[in-house]
Design an enzyme around this catalytic site. Sequence first.
Site, PDB file in Angstrom:
ATOM      1  N   SER A  26       2.723  -1.119 -16.858  1.00  0.00           N
ATOM      2  CA  SER A  26       2.759  -2.040 -16.125  1.00  0.00           C
ATOM      3  C   SER A  26       1.342  -2.614 -16.073  1.00  0.00           C
ATOM      4  CB  SER A  26       3.377  -2.724 -14.209  1.00  0.00           C
ATOM      5  OG  SER A  26       3.266  -0.946 -13.887  1.00  0.00           O
TER       6      SER A  26
ATOM      7  N   ASP B  91      -2.833  -4.433  -5.879  1.00  0.00           N
ATOM      8  CA  ASP B  91      -1.330  -4.667  -5.261  1.00  0.00           C
ATOM      9  C   ASP B  91      -0.755  -2.858  -5.258  1.00  0.00           C
ATOM     10  OD1 ASP B  91      -0.136  -3.532  -7.381  1.00  0.00           O
ATOM     11  OD2 ASP B  91       0.878  -5.944  -7.866  1.00  0.00           O
TER      12      ASP B  91
ATOM     13  N   HIS C   9      -1.642  -1.185  -8.949  1.00  0.00           N
ATOM     14  CA  HIS C   9      -3.061  -1.436 -10.279  1.00  0.00           C
ATOM     15  C   HIS C   9      -3.702  -2.070  -9.544  1.00  0.00           C
ATOM     16  CE1 HIS C   9       1.837  -2.187 -11.247  1.00  0.00           C
ATOM     17  NE2 HIS C   9       1.201  -2.041 -11.764  1.00  0.00           N
TER      18      HIS C   9
END
Length: 377
Positions: free
Chosen positions: A54, A342, A345
Amino acid sequence: MGGKKRICDEGEGVWLGSSGVVLIMMILVVQCSTSIGSVSAAAQVPAMFIFGDSLIDVGNNNYLSSLAKSNYYPYGCDFRAGPSGRFSNGRTVVDMLGNLLGLPYVPPFADPNTKGTKILGGVNYASAAAGILDETGQHFGQRYSLSQQVLNFESTLDQLRPMMSGANMTQYLAKSIAVLEFGSNDYINNYLLPSLYSSSYIYTPPAFANLLLNRYTQQILALHSVGLRKFVLAGIGPLGCIPNQRALAQPGRCVDYVNQILGSFNEGLRSLANQLNTNHPGAIFVYANTYAAFGDMLNNPALYGFSVIDRGCCGIGRNRGQITCLPYSVPCANRNQYIFWDAYHPTEAANAVLAWRAFNGSPSDCYPINVQQMALI
């Protein structure tokens, strides 16, 4: 150099404070290209092929049946195209690395429009929740694991072969850059979740790192065997300091145990790069020291214009890290002062620092050479 400086002038960029970060960001006079398509004459390499999770997914999980998605606001709130499946407020490290190399945005493999001339500048195979181990992240649903991403790359080769002669294809692949960024999920979404995965009962931290590196080596060699010759192997950052883990620690502290167990993997990956360079003289394998680069931002935030290092810009709970950024949450206003977007990340501003250090850093950042030097080979 007072005031603030924007790193691009096409409606998309990162605002940076007037402290030392201006020095870094002035270099990202990035084209801020928002197109996906043909490679410009100014490109330093023909293409970039991207494998990972991600941290560098640009939308593959949008097309999968997965809980790990970010195709909703406020993700992408600072990205020209809006929410795109990038797990940040703006661009990823590989978006910026591509900008620095003169490439257009590299499209996600799973997008049905990623075909024809659009693949000539490269393809991004990265998938949120993916790991080196096939089972990693399975509690999120579908994802492209490392082994599947390699198979997806091979299907891209089938599309590329009719577009160029055999000799041109060989040269094209040899000059292109492969970026691989794996391992974070094998810890966060496997080893450190004993209620869901048995790996921590079976393996000591060094043994688990060895398992990961052995599997990783097999797939790296598979990519080499089909023609890639330039590899950037990114280490794992200090996971014990992400908001998700800080929420479990004493106030103001990272989870030291988590950071400590990553040492075996990162040290092993650097050694692997050395070994691969010795055994494959026609190729170059670079170790990107993500742990040190990220650690420098955490230890010297003011140098980079950051003032918030211990919590997410968007999220719920302690350190805004217990529940990650939900749809239509209201993020912090001063996003470029935050290292973390977040629970897991980095912000676009932090990604900019990481991209520049990979591109132009010293051997302590990128060993044995940096990406800019690699592009010249």
